[in-house]
Design an enzyme around this catalytic site. Structure first.
Site, short mmCIF file in Angstrom:
data_model
loop_
_atom_site.label_atom_id
_atom_site.label_comp_id
_atom_site.label_asym_id
_atom_site.label_seq_id
_atom_site.Cartn_x
_atom_site.Cartn_y
_atom_site.Cartn_z
N LYS A 286 0.87 -1.18 0.00
CA LYS A 286 0.00 0.00 0.00
C LYS A 286 0.90 1.23 0.00
CE LYS A 286 -3.57 2.48 2.44
NZ LYS A 286 -4.65 2.41 3.43
N LYS B 65 -2.10 -1.46 -3.89
CA LYS B 65 -2.97 -0.29 -3.85
C LYS B 65 -2.15 0.98 -3.96
CE LYS B 65 -6.09 1.98 -0.69
NZ LYS B 65 -6.60 1.99 0.64
C1 PBG Z 1 -7.43 3.62 5.44
C2 PBG Z 1 -7.72 3.40 4.00
C3 PBG Z 1 -7.51 4.33 2.97
C4 PBG Z 1 -8.04 3.78 1.82
C5 PBG Z 1 -8.54 2.51 2.15
N1 PBG Z 1 -8.32 2.29 3.51
C6 PBG Z 1 -6.94 5.70 3.02
C7 PBG Z 1 -5.60 5.93 3.54
O1 PBG Z 1 -4.79 5.03 3.72
O2 PBG Z 1 -5.32 7.10 3.81
C8 PBG Z 1 -8.05 4.47 0.48
C9 PBG Z 1 -9.08 4.02 -0.48
C10 PBG Z 1 -9.34 4.93 -1.61
O3 PBG Z 1 -8.69 5.98 -1.82
O4 PBG Z 1 -10.26 4.59 -2.37
N2 PBG Z 1 -6.57 2.79 6.08
#
Ligand code: PBG
Length: 327
Positions: free
Chosen positions: A197, A250
């Site tokens: 991520k 992601k």
């Molecule tokens: C939080 C989380 C995020 C997303 C999914 N879970 C945001 C972040 O890490 O700040 C992002 C999903 C998206 O942008 O569609 N842990």
């Protein structure tokens, strides 16, 4: 006439031939549909994500039923938490009567066949808007956070979650959550790890939707540097050792090389998350008449599949399922 044995166009000359030689396909069985939920009966549209809204419990149920009718079989829940329930320790994350836990019980009771995934991370519940616990000097505490994440995961599993997805990027959380789930009698609950991520600006609209942006600072000490690819393989190795069932990359669209690298390096299923910013870009350009939404959205999804993703988290899940049924 040119002298050529190879004329690749012969395999493109007819729709039936193109279908015969097609290497990748897309179906609603590949989708996980993210839903924004709130403890308020209203439906609040999210301005930066046209077509997505924060849904109260009844509206969420209705959306799930409609999505099921369109062929979607899996959802993931993201809660909007009122400011009054946000704390430094994010303890609302493991409140057995918290919004996510209540919705899980209701979903699994009314739709036992639906696969429900949950997000494990403290940001919706954290006063600081961080995925982890914050020390007085601003550092994000790893091992203390993992303890809280284990409680969150167990409370979600107790409430009926089928798949637990840690999105926090703390070290060692997959193994710790696996042990905690097993100890609590949840050996059958899966872990879908956000393995790679990235600290991405493509999450902007999601943070607007949940009002969950970090209140100062960023997430770069735990989410990955967008410049790095090999590091994703290191995270993969650890998640495999720690017992992840599915590994995720992601965002998706700007990280297709990472999806491919994981696909080639693991026997586990690979998921990819087409995040809020990817969705917002397609929506905005389409609303301006600059892109053909249906064609571009489906192309973006097939590209993610071609890169090697088995599963796609996408805000287009329901709409794409409908488009695919028409075509
Ligand atoms: C939080 C989380 C995020 C997303 C999914 N879970 C945001 C972040 O890490 O700040 C992002 C999903 C998206 O942008 O569609 N842990």
């Amino acid at each position: 006439m040119l002298e050529m044995n190879d004329r690749p166009r012969r395999n493109r000359k007819h729709p039936a031939i193109r279908a015969m030689v097609r290497e990748t396909w897309l179906g609603p069985e590949h989708f996980v549909y993210p839903l924004f939920v709130q403890d308020d009966p209203r439906i609040d549209p999210i301005p930066s994500m046209p077509g997505c809204s924060r849904l109260g419990p009844d509206a969420m149920l209705a959306e799930v039923e409609a999505a099921w009718a369109d062929g979607v079989r899996a959802v993931v829940l993201f809660p909007a938490t009122p400011e009054s329930l946000k704390t430094d320790d994010g303890r609302e994350a493991y409140n057995p009567d918290g919004l996510v836990q209540r919705l899980l019980r209701r979903l699994k009771k009314e739709h036992p066949e639906l696969i429900v995934a949950t997000d494990v991370a403290l940001d919706p519940y954290s006063a600081a808007g961080q995925d982890g616990l914050v020390a007085p000097d601003g550092r994000i505490l790893n091992d203390e956070t993992v303890e809280a994440l284990c409680k969150q995961a167990v409370s979600q599993a107790d409430a009926g979650a089928d798949i637990i997805s840690p999105s926090d990027m703390m070290d060692g959380r997959v193994g710790a959550i696996r042990q905690a789930l097993d100890a609590a009698g949840h050996a059958e609950v899966s872990i879908l790890s956000y393995t790679a991520k990235y600290a991405s600006a493509f999450y902007g609209p999601f943070r607007d939707a949940l009002d969950s942006a970090p209140r100062g600072g960023d997430k770069k000490t735990y989410q990955m540097d967008p410049a790095n690819g090999r590091e994703a393989l290191r995270e993969l190795m650890l998640d495999e050792e720690e017992g992840a069932d599915i590994v995720m990359v992601k965002p998706a669209g700007a990280y297709l090389d990472i999806i491919r690298a994981l696909r080639e390096a693991t026997h586990l299923p690979v998921a990819a998350y087409q995040v809020s910013g990817e969705y917002a870009m397609i929506k905005a350009a389409s609303q301006n008449g600059w892109l053909d939404e249906r064609a571009v959205a489906l192309e973006s999804l097939i590209a993610i599949r071609r890169a090697g993703a088995d599963i796609i988290f996408t805000y287009y899940a329901r709409q794409a399922a409908r488009w695919l049924a028409e075509s």
